[in-house]
Scaffold this active site. Structure first.
Site, PDB file in Angstrom:
ATOM      1  N   ALA A 126       0.680  -1.437   0.077  1.00 19.86           N
ATOM      2  CA  ALA A 126      -0.032   0.123   0.087  1.00 19.86           C
ATOM      3  C   ALA A 126       1.162   1.297  -0.013  1.00 19.86           C
ATOM      4  O   ALA A 126       2.082   1.062   0.272  1.00 19.86           O
ATOM      5  CB  ALA A 126      -0.825  -0.002   1.296  1.00 19.86           C
ATOM      6  N   GLY A 143       0.577  -5.194   0.672  1.00 23.65           N
ATOM      7  CA  GLY A 143      -0.660  -5.170  -0.164  1.00 23.65           C
ATOM      8  C   GLY A 143      -0.360  -5.838  -1.592  1.00 23.65           C
ATOM      9  O   GLY A 143      -1.265  -6.393  -2.257  1.00 23.65           O
ATOM     10  N   GLU A 172      -0.714  -9.415  -0.756  1.00 23.76           N
ATOM     11  CA  GLU A 172      -2.149  -9.581  -0.271  1.00 23.76           C
ATOM     12  C   GLU A 172      -3.016  -9.560  -1.670  1.00 23.76           C
ATOM     13  O   GLU A 172      -3.912 -10.577  -1.786  1.00 23.76           O
ATOM     14  CB  GLU A 172      -2.607  -8.686   0.606  1.00 23.76           C
ATOM     15  N   GLU A 228       4.653  -4.871   7.149  1.00 18.48           N
ATOM     16  CA  GLU A 228       4.008  -3.860   8.031  1.00 18.48           C
ATOM     17  C   GLU A 228       4.506  -3.543   9.193  1.00 18.48           C
ATOM     18  O   GLU A 228       4.436  -2.461   9.614  1.00 18.48           O
ATOM     19  CB  GLU A 228       2.393  -4.354   7.768  1.00 18.48           C
TER      20      GLU A 228
END
Ligand code: COA
Length: 260
Positions: free
Chosen positions: A66, A111, A114, A134
């Site tokens: 992200a 992300g 993911e 993260e």
């Protein structure tokens, strides 16, 4: 004019969706997520599209997570909605009723990992690097990583990756079941296309129902999953393609499936 972070090219029934924000290693900002969401809505409405490949632009990165520059704006009160939005988009990709393959070409972090995990099958270039970094930012994976990673690689390996930010190379990803194939650098999209073409030569209703039986069944206890498998079989046995498949076999000729 809004910048185009997601490109979609459709050729021979295969949509290639490319995340393109190379200046930030294809990190997913809010606009990218919105465009990805809309792209899958458009693809869902397009009957010409039989399968999808998701990749990142350039050789260095699939998606490096992200967009960290947007995190400073998100409060604790806003985070559940913000993460929930990413989760809903990734759930939509996972539930897409045609096969979706991730062609992974480089950094696949946060992300990005993911996103890859919500695809049906992952093909990695040998230079791919996977991770969920993260915790370095004192947060946890929020687009499904704490849920899909342990389901794919087991809870211990997932905790090693998430707690310690252990980075995984392509061969290790193959060994632990995070990806299904490793190919030379630059060949992930071609390999994905080849595999998708093979999948698309099979009965389309069968592929759709096999995906539903597997994805939904994974969320059920075995006995429920077996009942669901039997019901999904019923859909295949009701389709015109079922008789064509059996006849073609008996007549020793290739089947001409209609997807009905
Ligand atoms: N969000 C925002 N920007 C990102 C980004 C992310 N997730 N990942 C990379 N970028 C940006 C960098 O800030 C840099 O921008 P700049 O050129 O304006 O300084 C550019 O992409 C290139 O990255 P850089 O760090 O210089 O490349 P590198 O080859 O030295 O390192 C990584 C590559 C992937 C190891 C490193 O960029 C990184 O750790 N990224 C963050 C990964 C991450 O934590 N993702 C999960 C977020 S929850």
């Amino acid at each position: 004019m809004e910048k185009e972070y997601v490109r979609c090219q459709i050729e021979d029934g295969i949509a290639i969706v490319t995340i393109d924000n190379q200046a930030a290693l294809n990190a997913l900002n809010n606009q990218t997520l919105t465009q990805l969401d809309k792209t899958f809505d458009d693809l869902a409405r397009n009957p010409e599209v039989k399968g999808v490949i998701i990749t990142g632009a350039g050789e260095k990165s699939f998606v490096a997570g992200a967009d960290i520059s947007e995190f400073l704006k998100v409060s604790g009160a806003e985070a559940p909605e913000s993460m929930g939005r990413g989760q809903r988009i990734f759930d939509k990709i996972e539930a897409f009723d045609r096969p979706v393959i991730a062609a992974i070409n480089g950094f696949t972090l946060g992300g990005g990992n993911e996103l890859a995990m919500c695809c049906d099958i992952r093909i990695a270039s040998e230079n791919a690097i996977f991770g969920q970094p993260e915790v370095n930012l004192a947060i946890i994976p929020g687009y499904g990583g704490t849920q899909r990673l342990p389901r794919l690689v087991g809870p211990g390996k997932a905790k090693e990756i998430i707690f310690a930010d252990e980075r995984i190379n392509a061969q290790e990803a193959l060994r632990i079941g995070l990806v299904e194939r490793v190919v030379p650098k630059g060949q992930a999209v071609e390999e994905a296309r080849k595999l998708l073409k093979k999948i698309l030569s099979k009965g389309p209703v069968a592929i759709k129902m096999a995906k539903k039986a597997i994805n939904d069944g994974l969320k059920m206890p075995l006995a429920e999953g077996l009942k669901w498998e039997a019901l999904c079989s019923g859909v295949c046995f009701s389709a015109e393609d079922k008789d064509e498949g059996a006849r073609a076999f008996l007549e020793k000729r290739p089947a001409q499936f209609k997807g009905k």
